[in-house]
Design a protein around this motif. Structure first.
Motif, PDB file in Angstrom:
ATOM      1  N   GLN A 114    -120.373  56.779 -50.211  1.00 20.35           N
ATOM      2  CA  GLN A 114    -120.763  55.674 -50.977  1.00 20.35           C
ATOM      3  C   GLN A 114    -120.177  55.270 -52.205  1.00 20.35           C
ATOM      4  OE1 GLN A 114    -123.027  52.888 -49.968  1.00 20.35           O
ATOM      5  NE2 GLN A 114    -122.444  54.001 -48.215  1.00 20.35           N
ATOM      6  N   ILE A 115    -119.118  56.445 -52.598  1.00 18.01           N
ATOM      7  CA  ILE A 115    -118.225  56.116 -53.937  1.00 18.01           C
ATOM      8  C   ILE A 115    -116.955  56.466 -53.353  1.00 18.01           C
ATOM      9  CG2 ILE A 115    -118.784  58.667 -54.504  1.00 18.01           C
ATOM     10  CD1 ILE A 115    -118.573  57.357 -57.325  1.00 18.01           C
ATOM     11  N   VAL A 116    -116.112  55.684 -54.007  1.00 19.48           N
ATOM     12  CA  VAL A 116    -114.430  55.841 -53.542  1.00 19.48           C
ATOM     13  C   VAL A 116    -114.030  55.893 -54.939  1.00 19.48           C
ATOM     14  CG1 VAL A 116    -112.516  54.987 -52.307  1.00 19.48           C
ATOM     15  CG2 VAL A 116    -114.795  54.811 -51.322  1.00 19.48           C
ATOM     16  N   ALA A 117    -113.103  56.829 -55.194  1.00 11.92           N
ATOM     17  CA  ALA A 117    -112.150  56.695 -56.369  1.00 11.92           C
ATOM     18  C   ALA A 117    -110.666  56.466 -55.954  1.00 11.92           C
ATOM     19  CB  ALA A 117    -112.237  58.141 -57.062  1.00 11.92           C
ATOM     20  N   ILE A 118    -110.049  55.557 -56.426  1.00  9.62           N
ATOM     21  CA  ILE A 118    -108.691  55.178 -56.332  1.00  9.62           C
ATOM     22  C   ILE A 118    -107.686  55.512 -57.567  1.00  9.62           C
ATOM     23  CG2 ILE A 118    -106.952  53.468 -55.696  1.00  9.62           C
ATOM     24  CD1 ILE A 118    -109.506  52.024 -54.199  1.00  9.62           C
ATOM     25  N   ASP A 119    -106.911  56.609 -57.419  1.00  9.70           N
ATOM     26  CA  ASP A 119    -106.348  56.939 -58.626  1.00  9.70           C
ATOM     27  C   ASP A 119    -104.598  56.763 -58.224  1.00  9.70           C
ATOM     28  OD1 ASP A 119    -105.541  58.405 -61.101  1.00  9.70           O
ATOM     29  OD2 ASP A 119    -107.043  59.791 -60.552  1.00  9.70           O
ATOM     30  N   GLY A 120    -104.004  57.068 -59.382  1.00  9.38           N
ATOM     31  CA  GLY A 120    -102.643  57.201 -59.309  1.00  9.38           C
ATOM     32  C   GLY A 120    -101.954  56.607 -60.357  1.00  9.38           C
ATOM     33  N   PRO A 121    -100.608  56.729 -60.605  1.00  9.39           N
ATOM     34  CA  PRO A 121     -99.833  56.020 -61.894  1.00  9.39           C
ATOM     35  C   PRO A 121     -99.823  54.671 -61.914  1.00  9.39           C
ATOM     36  CG  PRO A 121     -98.155  56.797 -60.321  1.00  9.39           C
ATOM     37  CD  PRO A 121     -99.519  57.205 -59.727  1.00  9.39           C
ATOM     38  N   SER A 122     -99.772  54.108 -63.055  1.00  5.81           N
ATOM     39  CA  SER A 122     -99.607  52.864 -63.444  1.00  5.81           C
ATOM     40  C   SER A 122     -98.617  52.184 -62.546  1.00  5.81           C
ATOM     41  CB  SER A 122     -99.090  52.505 -64.937  1.00  5.81           C
ATOM     42  OG  SER A 122    -100.116  52.790 -65.725  1.00  5.81           O
ATOM     43  N   GLU A 156     -99.325  56.032 -54.689  1.00  3.63           N
ATOM     44  CA  GLU A 156     -98.116  56.404 -55.575  1.00  3.63           C
ATOM     45  C   GLU A 156     -96.900  55.352 -55.033  1.00  3.63           C
ATOM     46  OE1 GLU A 156     -96.862  60.070 -52.502  1.00  3.63           O
ATOM     47  OE2 GLU A 156     -97.447  60.314 -54.345  1.00  3.63           O
ATOM     48  N   ALA A 157     -96.027  55.283 -55.838  1.00  8.10           N
ATOM     49  CA  ALA A 157     -94.623  54.427 -55.680  1.00  8.10           C
ATOM     50  C   ALA A 157     -93.718  55.286 -56.779  1.00  8.10           C
ATOM     51  CB  ALA A 157     -95.185  53.168 -56.070  1.00  8.10           C
ATOM     52  N   SER A 158     -92.351  54.758 -56.428  1.00  4.23           N
ATOM     53  CA  SER A 158     -91.256  55.307 -57.199  1.00  4.23           C
ATOM     54  C   SER A 158     -91.455  54.961 -58.539  1.00  4.23           C
ATOM     55  CB  SER A 158     -90.050  54.899 -56.538  1.00  4.23           C
ATOM     56  OG  SER A 158     -89.778  53.731 -56.906  1.00  4.23           O
ATOM     57  N   PRO A 159     -91.134  55.796 -59.636  1.00 12.36           N
ATOM     58  CA  PRO A 159     -91.065  55.498 -60.907  1.00 12.36           C
ATOM     59  C   PRO A 159     -90.576  54.038 -61.222  1.00 12.36           C
ATOM     60  CG  PRO A 159     -90.497  57.665 -60.543  1.00 12.36           C
ATOM     61  CD  PRO A 159     -90.449  56.988 -59.221  1.00 12.36           C
ATOM     62  N   ARG A 160     -89.452  53.769 -60.646  1.00 19.00           N
ATOM     63  CA  ARG A 160     -88.689  52.386 -60.890  1.00 19.00           C
ATOM     64  C   ARG A 160     -89.699  51.284 -60.391  1.00 19.00           C
ATOM     65  NH1 ARG A 160     -82.654  51.515 -58.559  1.00 19.00           N
ATOM     66  NH2 ARG A 160     -82.612  53.342 -59.774  1.00 19.00           N
ATOM     67  N   VAL A 161     -90.158  51.371 -59.297  1.00 18.24           N
ATOM     68  CA  VAL A 161     -91.073  50.466 -58.740  1.00 18.24           C
ATOM     69  C   VAL A 161     -92.405  50.130 -59.286  1.00 18.24           C
ATOM     70  CG1 VAL A 161     -92.528  49.642 -56.726  1.00 18.24           C
ATOM     71  CG2 VAL A 161     -90.137  50.503 -56.306  1.00 18.24           C
ATOM     72  N   ARG A 162     -92.612  51.362 -59.776  1.00 16.79           N
ATOM     73  CA  ARG A 162     -94.217  51.026 -60.483  1.00 16.79           C
ATOM     74  C   ARG A 162     -94.281  50.392 -61.973  1.00 16.79           C
ATOM     75  NH1 ARG A 162     -95.939  55.111 -63.405  1.00 16.79           N
ATOM     76  NH2 ARG A 162     -95.177  57.090 -63.644  1.00 16.79           N
ATOM     77  N   LYS A 163     -92.943  51.067 -62.537  1.00 15.74           N
ATOM     78  CA  LYS A 163     -92.530  50.495 -63.976  1.00 15.74           C
ATOM     79  C   LYS A 163     -92.418  49.089 -63.945  1.00 15.74           C
ATOM     80  CE  LYS A 163     -90.065  51.186 -68.155  1.00 15.74           C
ATOM     81  NZ  LYS A 163     -89.153  51.855 -68.940  1.00 15.74           N
ATOM     82  N   ARG A 164     -91.441  48.564 -63.139  1.00 13.92           N
ATOM     83  CA  ARG A 164     -91.074  47.225 -62.660  1.00 13.92           C
ATOM     84  C   ARG A 164     -92.418  46.304 -62.594  1.00 13.92           C
ATOM     85  NH1 ARG A 164     -90.545  44.700 -58.353  1.00 13.92           N
ATOM     86  NH2 ARG A 164     -89.948  46.572 -57.020  1.00 13.92           N
ATOM     87  N   ARG A 165     -93.347  46.913 -61.504  1.00 14.00           N
ATOM     88  CA  ARG A 165     -94.645  46.063 -61.336  1.00 14.00           C
ATOM     89  C   ARG A 165     -95.597  45.974 -62.541  1.00 14.00           C
ATOM     90  NH1 ARG A 165     -96.879  47.802 -55.645  1.00 14.00           N
ATOM     91  NH2 ARG A 165     -98.482  46.735 -56.572  1.00 14.00           N
ATOM     92  N   ALA A 166     -95.561  47.160 -63.210  1.00 10.65           N
ATOM     93  CA  ALA A 166     -96.554  47.252 -64.355  1.00 10.65           C
ATOM     94  C   ALA A 166     -96.125  46.602 -65.402  1.00 10.65           C
ATOM     95  CB  ALA A 166     -96.815  48.812 -64.650  1.00 10.65           C
ATOM     96  N   ALA A 196    -106.767  64.432 -52.972  1.00 11.97           N
ATOM     97  CA  ALA A 196    -106.767  63.331 -52.324  1.00 11.97           C
ATOM     98  C   ALA A 196    -107.095  63.469 -50.710  1.00 11.97           C
ATOM     99  CB  ALA A 196    -105.464  62.347 -52.102  1.00 11.97           C
ATOM    100  N   ASP A 197    -108.285  62.880 -50.468  1.00 10.08           N
ATOM    101  CA  ASP A 197    -108.438  62.506 -49.148  1.00 10.08           C
ATOM    102  C   ASP A 197    -107.476  61.754 -48.276  1.00 10.08           C
ATOM    103  OD1 ASP A 197    -110.984  64.070 -49.144  1.00 10.08           O
ATOM    104  OD2 ASP A 197    -111.905  62.435 -50.391  1.00 10.08           O
ATOM    105  N   VAL A 198    -107.123  60.572 -48.684  1.00 14.42           N
ATOM    106  CA  VAL A 198    -106.014  59.777 -48.202  1.00 14.42           C
ATOM    107  C   VAL A 198    -105.055  59.497 -49.399  1.00 14.42           C
ATOM    108  CG1 VAL A 198    -105.736  57.519 -47.310  1.00 14.42           C
ATOM    109  CG2 VAL A 198    -107.969  58.730 -46.748  1.00 14.42           C
ATOM    110  N   ARG A 199    -103.523  59.533 -48.891  1.00 13.92           N
ATOM    111  CA  ARG A 199    -102.419  59.345 -49.652  1.00 13.92           C
ATOM    112  C   ARG A 199    -101.983  57.920 -49.095  1.00 13.92           C
ATOM    113  NH1 ARG A 199    -100.379  64.432 -52.231  1.00 13.92           N
ATOM    114  NH2 ARG A 199     -98.755  63.163 -52.957  1.00 13.92           N
ATOM    115  N   VAL A 200    -101.416  57.116 -50.324  1.00 11.94           N
ATOM    116  CA  VAL A 200    -101.072  55.746 -49.814  1.00 11.94           C
ATOM    117  C   VAL A 200     -99.842  55.706 -50.722  1.00 11.94           C
ATOM    118  CG1 VAL A 200    -101.259  53.221 -50.082  1.00 11.94           C
ATOM    119  CG2 VAL A 200    -103.251  54.564 -49.511  1.00 11.94           C
ATOM    120  N   ARG A 201     -98.776  55.481 -49.959  1.00 13.89           N
ATOM    121  CA  ARG A 201     -97.382  55.304 -50.695  1.00 13.89           C
ATOM    122  C   ARG A 201     -96.840  54.030 -50.614  1.00 13.89           C
ATOM    123  NH1 ARG A 201     -93.626  57.301 -54.134  1.00 13.89           N
ATOM    124  NH2 ARG A 201     -91.450  56.606 -53.530  1.00 13.89           N
ATOM    125  N   VAL A 202     -96.539  53.201 -51.856  1.00  7.85           N
ATOM    126  CA  VAL A 202     -96.220  51.846 -51.963  1.00  7.85           C
ATOM    127  C   VAL A 202     -94.668  51.923 -51.841  1.00  7.85           C
ATOM    128  CG1 VAL A 202     -96.323  49.884 -53.150  1.00  7.85           C
ATOM    129  CG2 VAL A 202     -98.325  51.432 -52.913  1.00  7.85           C
TER     130      VAL A 202
END
Length: 195
Positions: free
Chosen positions: A32-40, A142-152, A184-190
């Motif tokens: 009943q609780i989900v935590a979604i973590d990862g870098p900016s 997670e995503a590559s440093p370049r992608v996530r910095k651009r998006r953030a 992580a129980d599940v890992r998502v790569r963007v």
């Protein structure tokens, strides 16, 4: 975006596949609780929104840590406060609380209340710290440093630009201290341009 459970096959379809995998994991665990973590900039908010829309039954409450961090140096403090004031109180059957942060005024904003008995999603950098003592499903995005910095930086229309390095140092300390991806129980790569 691709997703997979540790030791499991990765899904190759975009966000819908990641949401399906997360929902299957939640059903299997009775979570009943989900935590979604990862870098900016990795896609946590997008995944959280999709998960809320797809959740069967009662719509989960979504707490975004971006609304809680007490300023640009508050990553670790937000996780600790949300754990004690919101998550653990709800787990005991009490009303949990969390304090918003007024970014424009640079001070604490309103106090929000959360009643137990319905699903809760906590999304943001440090979300695993906010749920560390509670059984739930932990999603690492997670995503590559370049992608996530651009998006953030694009997302915040320049407001984040002067604070990127400060935030990244906090983020790296959190990762070095807690190794959150290992939980992580599940890992998502963007994926994206420049990934």
């Amino acid at each position: 975006m691709s997703a997979g459970a540790p030791g499991g096959a990765a899904a190759t379809a975009p966000a819908a596949s990641a949401v399906r995998i997360v929902l299957e994991r939640c059903r299997a665990a009775g979570a009943q609780i989900v935590a979604i973590d990862g870098p900016s900039g990795s896609g946590k908010s997008t995944l959280a929104d999709a998960l809320v829309r797809a959740w069967p039954g009662r719509t989960p409450e979504l707490v975004r840590l971006d609304d809680v961090y007490p300023g640009w140096t508050g990553l670790e403090r937000a996780g600790t406060e949300v754990l004690h004031e919101l998550v653990e109180r709800r787990a005991r059957g009490s009303v949990g609380t969390w304090r918003t942060w007024d970014w424009a005024a640079g001070r604490v904003g309103s106090v929000q209340h959360s009643r137990p008995g319905h699903p809760l999603i906590i999304e943001g950098c440090g979300a695993f710290a906010a749920t560390s003592s509670i059984e739930g499903v932990a999603i690492w995005v997670e995503a590559s440093p370049r992608v996530r910095k651009r998006r953030a930086l694009a997302r915040d229309a320049g407001a984040f630009d002067p604070y990127w390095d400060l935030w990244e140092r906090q983020w790296r300390r959190y990762v070095a201290r807690t190794a959150p991806a290992c939980r992580a129980d599940v890992r998502v790569r963007v994926a994206g341009a420049g990934a």
